[in-house]
Write an enzyme that holds these catalytic residues in place. Structure first.
Site, PDB file in Angstrom:
ATOM      1  N   HIS A 207       6.040   6.110   1.759  1.00  0.00           N
ATOM      2  CA  HIS A 207       5.476   4.881   2.331  1.00  0.00           C
ATOM      3  C   HIS A 207       3.959   4.963   2.295  1.00  0.00           C
ATOM      4  O   HIS A 207       3.380   6.030   2.470  1.00  0.00           O
ATOM      5  CB  HIS A 207       5.965   4.722   3.775  1.00  0.00           C
ATOM      6  N   CYS A 245       4.511  -0.871  -0.008  1.00  0.00           N
ATOM      7  CA  CYS A 245       4.424  -1.700   1.188  1.00  0.00           C
ATOM      8  C   CYS A 245       3.202  -2.599   1.065  1.00  0.00           C
ATOM      9  O   CYS A 245       2.059  -2.120   1.133  1.00  0.00           O
ATOM     10  CB  CYS A 245       4.334  -0.816   2.433  1.00  0.00           C
ATOM     11  N   HIS A 272       8.503  -3.082   0.548  1.00  0.00           N
ATOM     12  CA  HIS A 272       8.332  -3.721   1.862  1.00  0.00           C
ATOM     13  C   HIS A 272       7.400  -4.885   1.617  1.00  0.00           C
ATOM     14  O   HIS A 272       6.254  -4.661   1.232  1.00  0.00           O
ATOM     15  CB  HIS A 272       7.630  -2.779   2.850  1.00  0.00           C
ATOM     16  N   ASP A 317       9.280  -7.478   5.635  1.00  0.00           N
ATOM     17  CA  ASP A 317       8.775  -6.454   6.554  1.00  0.00           C
ATOM     18  C   ASP A 317       8.528  -7.106   7.901  1.00  0.00           C
ATOM     19  O   ASP A 317       9.216  -8.053   8.255  1.00  0.00           O
ATOM     20  CB  ASP A 317       7.537  -5.814   5.934  1.00  0.00           C
ATOM     21  N   HIS A 318       7.585  -6.625   8.646  1.00  0.00           N
ATOM     22  CA  HIS A 318       7.368  -7.147   9.997  1.00  0.00           C
ATOM     23  C   HIS A 318       7.404  -8.667  10.016  1.00  0.00           C
ATOM     24  O   HIS A 318       6.752  -9.314   9.208  1.00  0.00           O
ATOM     25  CB  HIS A 318       5.989  -6.713  10.519  1.00  0.00           C
ATOM     26  N   TYR A 331      10.278  -6.563  14.405  1.00  0.00           N
ATOM     27  CA  TYR A 331      11.635  -6.419  13.878  1.00  0.00           C
ATOM     28  C   TYR A 331      12.673  -7.304  14.560  1.00  0.00           C
ATOM     29  O   TYR A 331      13.790  -6.888  14.815  1.00  0.00           O
ATOM     30  CB  TYR A 331      12.060  -4.944  13.891  1.00  0.00           C
TER      31      TYR A 331
END
Ligand code: DNO
Length: 356
Positions: A207, A245, A272, A317-318, A331
């Site tokens: 990551h 990401c 991500h 992602d978020h 999340y």
């Protein structure tokens, strides 16, 4: 590309597998054994139980996020070999159970860092945000408490709670570890595990560091094209790859994300995908996935994934916290489901145009 969602297990997540199954086009979850501590061996039995639960809901385990790395490995202590041997056993057990993707990070002390976990946007939604000036005012050894107080009573996604108790000690232990040392320790670890990854077909996907610069004086090594290239070249095996990401790399506007994706074709095993709004150096808010809500061009990002023939999982992602949902910061279900649908729509449009 496989659309997936991260899932924190029935013990911790407010989102259920049944809900995830109803997101159009979502085929799997990215999950982990949430009670496993870094350095422990995961048994085949425990992995199987996790898989069976997910499969019973009509989904697959598309990858593990994360098998966390013990600090002794990151610091390079003599005890690291014992923990690397345990990691190898876990990888063997995952491979034997048919799981072929492992996301991990090599960030010292903290995983991702934010200064606010619930900053209000003009539309009333809340998002994670980062402001270097605010971070500079925080005593790093109190960072867990700061973030905890801000997280609505939910655990901090990805943060390893066992680090909380030894935060001061950890800062001491990392004192001699600069970027070079951390890089060497990463390469030592990767060289040791790669034969097992190749044997069992397990792809390791590091990551990106989040944010993409040094925080609290801790070294950062996976934060831009040059550093990522160096890491991939040092262990030139397909199984040594990336979790690309966009939000982490995108925290630094100098990172050209579509170019980075294209440059590492064949080594991007997991994506991500999220958006953020830049306000200036060291200051950003997370945003909805929609390009026009933030600073990143999501079409160009998805096009780059498409052009490299991305076969691995991608996950929104978020997300923002919307519609009154209460969930782990970043999340919740609603905004990530919107994100998945939007990203699937972009993909469909690219695919149709390409096949015309
Ligand atoms: C944050 C996540 C990270 C990620 C780890 C991978 O939301 O993307 O916590 O899971 O860095 O080990």
């Amino acid at each position: 590309m496989k659309m997936t969602l991260r899932w924190f297990g029935s013990k911790y997540d407010t989102v259920t597998l049944e809900q995830i199954r109803q997101i159009p086009g979502c085929v799997g979850v990215i999950t982990t054994l949430y009670d496993a501590k870094p350095g422990e061996v995961w048994s085949r039995e425990a992995i199987r139980v996790m898989k069976e639960e997910v499969e019973a809901a009509g989904l697959e385990v598309s990858g593990i996020e994360s098998v966390n790395i013990h600090d002794d490995i990151k610091i390079g202590l003599p005890t690291r070999d014992k923990y690397i041997a345990n990691y190898i056993e876990t990888l063997e057990n995952l491979g034997k159970e048919g799981i072929d993707l492992v996301c991990y990070n090599f960030m010292p002390v903290f995983d991702w860092t934010r200064s606010d976990l619930a900053k209000e946007r003009p539309d009333g939604s809340t998002v994670l945000s980062y402001d270097q000036e605010l971070i500079d005012r925080i005593d790093p050894t109190r960072m867990f408490e700061e973030m905890d107080a801000n997280s609505n009573g939910f655990p901090l996604p990805g943060w390893e709670p066992e680090r909380l108790a030894r935060i001061k000690e950890l800062f001491e232990m990392y004192k001699g570890v600069d970027e070079e040392k951390l890089f060497e320790n990463l390469i030592y670890f990767l060289k040791a595990i790669m034969p097992t990854c190749e044997k069992y077909g397990v792809k390791m996907a590091i990551h990106m560091d989040d944010p993409a610069w040094s925080v609290f004086g801790l070294p950062r090594i996976i934060n831009n094209k040059k550093n990522i290239q160096r890491m991939l070249d040092a262990v030139p095996v397909v199984n040594n790859g990336l979790t690309l990401c966009t939000g982490s790399l995108g925290s630094d506007p100098n990172n050209d994300i579509p170019d980075i994706i294209r440059s590492f074709k064949g080594r991007v095993h997991f994506g991500h995908v999220r958006n953020l709004i830049h306000y200036g150096p060291g200051k950003f808010d997370e945003a909805a996935h929609l390009s026009s809500d933030g600073s990143l061009d999501m079409y160009e990002i998805m096009k780059a994934f498409y052009d490299i023939g991305m076969e691995g999982p991608i996950r929104p992602d978020h997300g923002r916290m919307i519609w009154g949902e209460k969930a782990m910061p970043g999340y919740g279900l609603y905004d990530r489901a919107l994100g998945a649908t939007y990203l699937n729509g972009i993909w469909e449009a690219i695919d149709k145009a390409d096949k015309k």
